[in-house]
Design a protein around this motif. Structure first.
Motif, PDB file in Angstrom:
ATOM      1  N   CYS A 248       0.854  -1.190   0.000  1.00 48.28           N
ATOM      2  CA  CYS A 248       0.000   0.000   0.000  1.00 48.28           C
ATOM      3  C   CYS A 248       0.894   1.245   0.000  1.00 48.28           C
ATOM      4  O   CYS A 248       1.963   1.248   0.606  1.00 48.28           O
ATOM      5  CB  CYS A 248      -0.900   0.034   1.237  1.00 48.28           C
ATOM      6  N   CYS A 253      -1.993   2.907   5.992  1.00 45.65           N
ATOM      7  CA  CYS A 253      -3.220   2.704   5.213  1.00 45.65           C
ATOM      8  C   CYS A 253      -4.201   1.821   5.982  1.00 45.65           C
ATOM      9  O   CYS A 253      -3.830   0.780   6.519  1.00 45.65           O
ATOM     10  CB  CYS A 253      -2.852   2.032   3.884  1.00 45.65           C
ATOM     11  N   HIS A 255      -6.875   0.787   4.371  1.00 50.49           N
ATOM     12  CA  HIS A 255      -7.479   0.038   3.262  1.00 50.49           C
ATOM     13  C   HIS A 255      -8.956   0.360   3.091  1.00 50.49           C
ATOM     14  O   HIS A 255      -9.777  -0.521   2.829  1.00 50.49           O
ATOM     15  CB  HIS A 255      -7.256  -1.471   3.443  1.00 50.49           C
ATOM     16  N   CYS A 261      -4.036   1.968  -2.523  1.00 51.59           N
ATOM     17  CA  CYS A 261      -4.246   0.851  -1.605  1.00 51.59           C
ATOM     18  C   CYS A 261      -4.257  -0.467  -2.370  1.00 51.59           C
ATOM     19  O   CYS A 261      -5.092  -0.694  -3.233  1.00 51.59           O
ATOM     20  CB  CYS A 261      -5.549   1.025  -0.828  1.00 51.59           C
ATOM     21  N   ARG A 262      -3.321  -1.350  -2.048  1.00 54.36           N
ATOM     22  CA  ARG A 262      -3.210  -2.637  -2.756  1.00 54.36           C
ATOM     23  C   ARG A 262      -4.271  -3.626  -2.311  1.00 54.36           C
ATOM     24  O   ARG A 262      -4.639  -4.540  -3.054  1.00 54.36           O
ATOM     25  CB  ARG A 262      -1.821  -3.244  -2.545  1.00 54.36           C
ATOM     26  N   VAL A 263      -4.749  -3.445  -1.077  1.00 50.45           N
ATOM     27  CA  VAL A 263      -5.784  -4.351  -0.590  1.00 50.45           C
ATOM     28  C   VAL A 263      -7.072  -4.128  -1.388  1.00 50.45           C
ATOM     29  O   VAL A 263      -7.689  -5.070  -1.891  1.00 50.45           O
ATOM     30  CB  VAL A 263      -6.026  -4.158   0.934  1.00 50.45           C
TER      31      VAL A 263
HETATM   32 ZN    ZN Z   1      -4.280  -0.272   1.885  1.00 54.37          ZN
END
Ligand code: ZN
Length: 288
Positions: A248, A253, A255, A261-263
């Motif tokens: 992220c 983060c 999320h 945000c990678r989630v």
């Molecule tokens: Zn995130």
């Protein structure tokens, strides 16, 4: 309590424990290892050994307090039922998070598979099961009333301390009776039929299993509210989020709607299930 020699004793609790563990509504939990002092007609608990793990739940009676559902267990068997009673995925997820937080192995048991009313329902259930197996949880589909499911269950329980948890009427006692028929625990079926949400187990109790190990039956509860989990650590208890979250953009983060945000990106790609992410967002509100 059960002594080393296998005797069952009624024990009183010495006053000081009530003071020591004010935060908990139950100073001694099922699964606790205790020292006792024998008295003329009774026994007193004088010491509680440090718990190697436990599952906590926010107490419904006094909101600031928690309830220790069980202590010193090897695994939790979480019962899911699609109907009679309806168990939500959020309920299962909250229990899974609690297990992750204390390093307790979790097995998700889809019970009452005989109660499915359509192929569509079966399809839905298979999708749910796939979601949890992909994360790495052991998932079994069963009908605790059918003896042919016993071997599989015995294999899971053998030589372990297992905690059975789920909603009232989800089949906890029936499942334990399937593993150990001699116990003949009272079930909702024997006390007035299903669907009436009758509480048959009023306190948690541990039973030794003839094939090795022990099992804890517990009263069912409607809502699972987590306790003692911080906002910034919550995502770590969703194993499928672990891979994404170090990437992220922002270190802190949550999320939710932060850029980069990678989630959330993983949710959009279908790598993280929407229902699990939905539970995550709900829990984030609860811990705030
Ligand atoms: Zn995130």
């Amino acid at each position: 309590m059960l002594t080393e020699s296998g005797e069952i004793l009624d024990c009183k609790l010495r006053g000081k424990f009530r003071v020591q563990e004010l935060k908990s509504t139950n100073p001694v939990a099922v699964g606790d290892i205790v020292r006792i002092e024998l008295e003329e007609k009774s026994a007193s608990i004088t010491e509680i050994e440090k718990r190697r793990n436990y599952i906590l739940r926010k107490s419904v009676n006094l909101s600031a307090r928690m309830h220790i559902l069980c202590a010193n267990v090897d695994q939790a068997l979480i019962l899911f039922t699609i109907a009679n009673p309806v168990t939500t995925l959020g309920y299962v997820d909250r229990l899974l998070v609690s297990c992750e937080a204390y390093g307790i192995k979790a097995v998700v048991i889809f019970n009452k598979m005989d109660k499915l009313e359509s192929d569509k329902e079966l399809q839905k259930l298979r999708e749910f099961a796939a979601t949890y197996s992909q994360i790495g949880y052991q998932v079994i589909m069963t009908n605790a009333k059918d003896a042919k499911h016993r071997d599989n269950l015995v294999g899971i329980l053998k030589d372990k301390v297992s905690f059975v948890v789920g909603r009232s009427g989800a089949g906890k006692s029936t499942l334990i009776n399937l593993a150990e028929p001699m116990l003949k625990l009272k079930t909702s079926d024997t006390s007035g039929g299903e669907g009436r949400g009758r509480h048959t187990t009023t306190y948690a109790e541990m039973f030794n299993l003839s094939f090795g190990g022990s099992i804890i039956d517990s009263p069912g509860f409607r809502e699972m509210e987590i306790y003692d989990i911080r906002k910034d650590e919550l995502a770590h208890f969703f194993p499928e989020m672990l891979q994404a979250l170090p990437s992220c953009k922002y270190k802190n983060c949550n999320h939710v709607n932060e850029p980069g945000c990678r989630v959330r990106a993983a949710v959009e790609k279908g790598q993280i299930s929407e229902s699990r992410y939905h539970t995550y967002l709900g829990m984030l509100q609860e811990v705030e």
